[in-house]
Design an enzyme around this catalytic site. Structure first.
Site, short mmCIF file in Angstrom:
data_model
loop_
_atom_site.label_atom_id
_atom_site.label_comp_id
_atom_site.label_asym_id
_atom_site.label_seq_id
_atom_site.Cartn_x
_atom_site.Cartn_y
_atom_site.Cartn_z
N GLY A 106 19.93 11.63 4.71
CA GLY A 106 20.90 12.66 4.93
C GLY A 106 20.76 14.06 5.11
O GLY A 106 19.02 13.58 4.92
N GLY B 247 17.66 7.48 4.40
CA GLY B 247 18.98 7.36 4.80
C GLY B 247 18.61 6.56 5.86
O GLY B 247 19.40 5.31 6.54
N GLU C 150 13.92 10.55 -3.05
CA GLU C 150 13.91 10.96 -3.36
C GLU C 150 13.59 12.08 -5.27
O GLU C 150 14.58 13.06 -5.45
CB GLU C 150 15.57 9.84 -4.06
N ASP D 205 18.86 5.82 -2.92
CA ASP D 205 20.44 5.16 -2.76
C ASP D 205 19.63 4.75 -1.66
O ASP D 205 19.23 3.37 -0.97
CB ASP D 205 21.40 6.32 -3.26
#
Length: 354
Positions: free
Chosen positions: A70, A118, A141, A149
């Site tokens: 992302g 992502g 992350e 995620d």
């Protein structure tokens, strides 16, 4: 495209019986924006309902990366502004991840180059995951004060032994062989043959089964070499089997060799809060019965991250000031209170609808 018109961030095309989705932000390593998430979702919906499409291929423009994840700068700005864009991004991204996992037609992801965050969500949930000699895959992350995620807490616990725990906590990148070993990819194909992959898929007969696509891809593949996760599997399994970060660090300290020493050094640079929360989410994911359950839990944690100082500090250090020197708070895993980890586990409101 007219002169002066901005190029589309997602290029949608048909080639024979193949639907092609090209991520088109090469200068940003094809990092995802909310409009891109929406364009990909719309294209997948259209291809699923198009009787003239036998398979779907997702690829990234440029030679450096499939997708670096992302757009964290945009998420940082949204969190600062409190405008709700970050929450909308995660909700729609997670719905897209779930859609990919259950896509009704053969879905082929070409994970050439950098594939992170992502980008893993766009690829590793798919049915046919292709890596190349240029693939560098990671869930980085914890290094930016965030947590894995995109359904990673479903994917990583399904890796052999504790390989997924190592990936989720360290955030270090791996190559093609280890991506396959960790069950995040299926086959290695030379980057020079990816054009051939698309050409062959474009002439697949309508109604082709996933096994037909597997056969096509297998014929173009090459055996991967042994990777570091395979070589160090016993060490990883011994050190990362514990349910506390403190115990993992202590176990690494008594292991011999450069690999555990470097792993421990890296963990000590990550956000202590992120490490503890990531481990909790990974262990909860191991006990979960579905991807949907993990995505819902992750969304709750993500929304709470918007109020976490480490999230802002990590992105500042990584992409804004670029000093690579974040000041975490708390600064050690021992100082992270159990109650603060529980705080991140509040269910998202409204719940994620899949």
């Amino acid at each position: 495209m007219q002169d002066g018109e901005r190029p589309s961030e997602v290029i949608i095309e048909r080639r024979g019986t193949a639907g092609i989705i090209r991520l088109n932000r090469p200068r940003a390593l094809n990092s995802l924006t909310l409009p891109m998430i929406r364009a990909i979702t719309e294209a997948l919906d259209a291809f699923a309902g198009d009787a003239a499409v036998a398979s779907v291929v997702v690829t990234g423009e440029g030679e450096r990366g499939f997708c670096a994840g992302g757009d964290i700068r945009a998420l940082h700005e949204s969190a600062r502004a409190g405008d709700g864009l970050a929450g909308a991004f995660w909700r729609e991204e997670f719905r897209l991840n779930h859609m990919i996992a259950f896509y009704p037609k053969p879905y082929v992801a070409l994970m050439d180059g950098i594939t992170m965050g992502g980008g893993v969500g766009l690829s590793s949930h798919g049915r046919h995951r292709i890596v190349t000699e240029r693939t560098r895959l990671a869930m980085p992350e914890t290094g930016i004060g965030y947590v894995p995620d995109i359904g990673a807490t479903w994917l990583l616990p399904h890796a052999p032994g504790e390989a997924g725990t190592w990936l989720g906590l360290t955030g270090l990148d791996i190559g093609a062989a280890d991506a396959i070993h960790a069950r995040l990819a299926d086959l290695q194909i030379a980057s020079s043959r990816l054009g051939e992959v698309i050409e062959v898929l474009s002439i697949l007969p309508l109604g082709s089964a996933p096994s037909d696509v597997d056969a096509v891809l297998q014929a173009l593949s090459e055996p991967p070499a042994e990777g570091q996760l395979q070589r160090n599997a016993a060490t990883i399994d011994r050190a990362f089997r514990f349910d506390s970060v403190e115990a993992i660090l202590a176990a690494l300290a008594v292991e011999e060799g450069d690999f555990p020493a470097e792993t421990r050094r890296v963990l000590l640079t990550r956000s202590p809060t992120s490490l503890k929360l990531a481990l909790r989410l990974l262990r909860d994911g191991r006990r979960s019965i579905s991807l949907a359950e993990c995505l819902r839990r992750e969304l709750g944690a993500c929304l709470q991250m918007l109020h976490n100082p480490d999230f802002f500090e990590g992105i500042r250090a990584a992409v804004i000031d670029k000093d690579r020197n974040p000041k975490w708070s708390p600064s050690s895993v021992e100082a992270v209170e159990a109650a603060s980890v529980e705080h991140f586990l509040k269910p998202a409101e409204p719940p994620l609808l899949l």
